[in-house]
Design a protein around this motif. Sequence first.
Motif, short mmCIF file in Angstrom:
data_model
loop_
_atom_site.label_atom_id
_atom_site.label_comp_id
_atom_site.label_asym_id
_atom_site.label_seq_id
_atom_site.Cartn_x
_atom_site.Cartn_y
_atom_site.Cartn_z
N MET A 1 6.55 52.93 16.85
CA MET A 1 5.18 52.89 17.33
C MET A 1 5.14 52.29 18.72
SD MET A 1 3.50 49.68 15.27
CE MET A 1 1.97 49.86 16.18
N ARG A 2 3.96 52.27 19.31
CA ARG A 2 3.80 51.65 20.62
C ARG A 2 4.06 50.16 20.55
NH1 ARG A 2 -2.06 52.88 22.55
NH2 ARG A 2 -2.49 52.29 20.40
N LYS A 3 4.09 49.54 21.69
CA LYS A 3 4.35 48.11 21.76
C LYS A 3 3.21 47.30 21.13
CE LYS A 3 3.91 45.93 25.71
NZ LYS A 3 4.18 45.47 27.10
N ILE A 4 3.58 46.22 20.49
CA ILE A 4 2.62 45.23 20.03
C ILE A 4 2.81 43.98 20.87
CG2 ILE A 4 2.06 43.62 18.17
CD1 ILE A 4 2.36 45.75 16.17
N THR A 5 1.73 43.48 21.41
CA THR A 5 1.76 42.24 22.19
C THR A 5 1.20 41.11 21.34
OG1 THR A 5 1.46 43.44 24.27
CG2 THR A 5 0.97 41.09 24.29
N ILE A 6 1.92 40.01 21.30
CA ILE A 6 1.49 38.84 20.54
C ILE A 6 1.30 37.68 21.51
CG2 ILE A 6 2.10 37.18 18.75
CD1 ILE A 6 3.67 39.47 17.43
N ILE A 7 0.15 37.06 21.46
CA ILE A 7 -0.17 35.95 22.35
C ILE A 7 -0.19 34.67 21.53
CG2 ILE A 7 -1.84 35.01 23.99
CD1 ILE A 7 -2.83 37.90 24.42
N GLY A 8 0.82 33.85 21.71
CA GLY A 8 0.94 32.61 20.94
C GLY A 8 2.23 32.60 20.13
N GLY A 9 3.02 31.55 20.32
CA GLY A 9 4.32 31.48 19.66
C GLY A 9 4.44 30.38 18.64
N GLY A 10 3.36 30.12 17.91
CA GLY A 10 3.43 29.17 16.81
C GLY A 10 3.85 29.87 15.53
N PHE A 11 3.58 29.24 14.40
CA PHE A 11 3.99 29.80 13.12
C PHE A 11 3.35 31.17 12.89
CE2 PHE A 11 3.45 29.91 8.37
CZ PHE A 11 4.78 30.09 8.08
N ALA A 12 2.06 31.32 13.22
CA ALA A 12 1.38 32.60 13.03
C ALA A 12 1.95 33.67 13.95
CB ALA A 12 -0.12 32.44 13.29
N GLY A 13 2.16 33.34 15.22
CA GLY A 13 2.69 34.31 16.16
C GLY A 13 4.08 34.78 15.81
N LEU A 14 4.94 33.86 15.40
CA LEU A 14 6.30 34.23 15.02
C LEU A 14 6.31 35.06 13.74
CD1 LEU A 14 8.15 30.90 15.87
CD2 LEU A 14 8.56 33.13 16.92
N THR A 15 5.44 34.73 12.80
CA THR A 15 5.33 35.53 11.58
C THR A 15 4.91 36.95 11.91
OG1 THR A 15 4.75 33.59 10.23
CG2 THR A 15 4.17 35.74 9.35
N ALA A 16 3.92 37.09 12.78
CA ALA A 16 3.46 38.42 13.19
C ALA A 16 4.57 39.17 13.91
CB ALA A 16 2.23 38.30 14.08
N ALA A 17 5.31 38.50 14.78
CA ALA A 17 6.37 39.15 15.54
C ALA A 17 7.47 39.67 14.62
CB ALA A 17 6.96 38.16 16.55
N ILE A 18 7.89 38.86 13.68
CA ILE A 18 8.95 39.28 12.76
C ILE A 18 8.47 40.44 11.89
CG2 ILE A 18 10.32 38.56 10.76
CD1 ILE A 18 10.38 35.74 12.05
#
Length: 391
Positions: A1-18
């Motif tokens: 799929m296209r790129k997903i951008t995540i803003i914020g590298g806390g627990f929520a951001g890392l969970t979303a990234a993985i």
Amino acid sequence: MRKITIIGGGFAGLTAAITAAEAGAKVTLHESHHTLGGRARTAEGPYRTNDGPHAIYSGGPHWTWLKQRGLLGALAPLPALEAAKIRFHHRGALRRVPPLGFLRQSFRTAEQAPVDVDFRTWATGLAGPDAAHAAASYSGVALYHHDPGALSARFVQERLHRATSIPAEAHFVKGGWGQLVERMAARAWELGVRIETSSRIDALPVGDGPVVVATALPSAARLLGDPSLTWESGRTVLFDLALRTRKGDPFALSDLDAPGWVERFTTQDPGLAPAGEQLIQAQLPIGPGESKADGIAHAERLLDLGFADWRERTVWRREAVSNGRTGAVDRPGTTWRDRPAIDRGDGVYLVGDQVAAPGLLAEVSFTSAVEAVSLALRAERRRKALDLKSA
């Protein structure tokens, strides 16, 4: 799929990234700080303090998710003998056991509690005013709110029941939350996530795929230009102390007269402080008209009762106020479904511990992150289907 951008590298951001990377998305994560973690950071140096406690509850969905990926890591077990050293401040004195009515109240499940009635009223009708007050105060360990009795009975009872469960749901990440963050970051790197630290985003990317905003709610409101993104949270004084070790100190001290919790974190994880020292954190919720000094005074009164000669044994201390950063609290008549929605429209998704997702403490961040990525993937599949149909 296209790129997903995540803003914020806390627990929520890392969970979303993985989660997104595992589904095959090309992920870029931006963190404004020079290190990842958000509120899940662990301080560097001899005193490995966290921004609040670093307990993780085994009854939540994130426990299984982390364990399946080998991210849970080593946990610091609480010795059985030390677990018995919890003390309760009740009616001005320290006690080894809480009131019987409090214990009975803690066994009730959240499903038995109404949403539209405050906890104080509901629990008083079942257990009497003294037990209701004690139960509400104890629940502060998972609420960080100065008046838990005024909150929704369903909301408070769930946290009370889980915080007092036997065997205990609360487990401690060895080395602090920072160790968990490091493992999650490494997993994200392995999956090809592009992580950019010291990367502050002041405007949402346009036309470049879905965006997941994983910041604190006030920051998200500014970034999205939406002042309606608000929800009530607690306001808590965090008081960290390093004391020279002394036999006889309690493991934890719970104030049942007013919400307050003091815990010796080196009980289960001695490596959080240098040899011969112990690391203690007090968490004291304060009301709108109270100051940090009021919270510190409350902590010192509890320490005077439970930790002999603590002033003479102090080798280091730190004081802070956590304002609006302790997770959502629900007033009577509201539930997690009433909090700010995850799907903000136009491919923008909001995650964190104050949005419309169920769970306790960090679990809300986790469930909202997984839900946001799921919504983004479904929207992408619909977009591709429409493109194929129009072609």
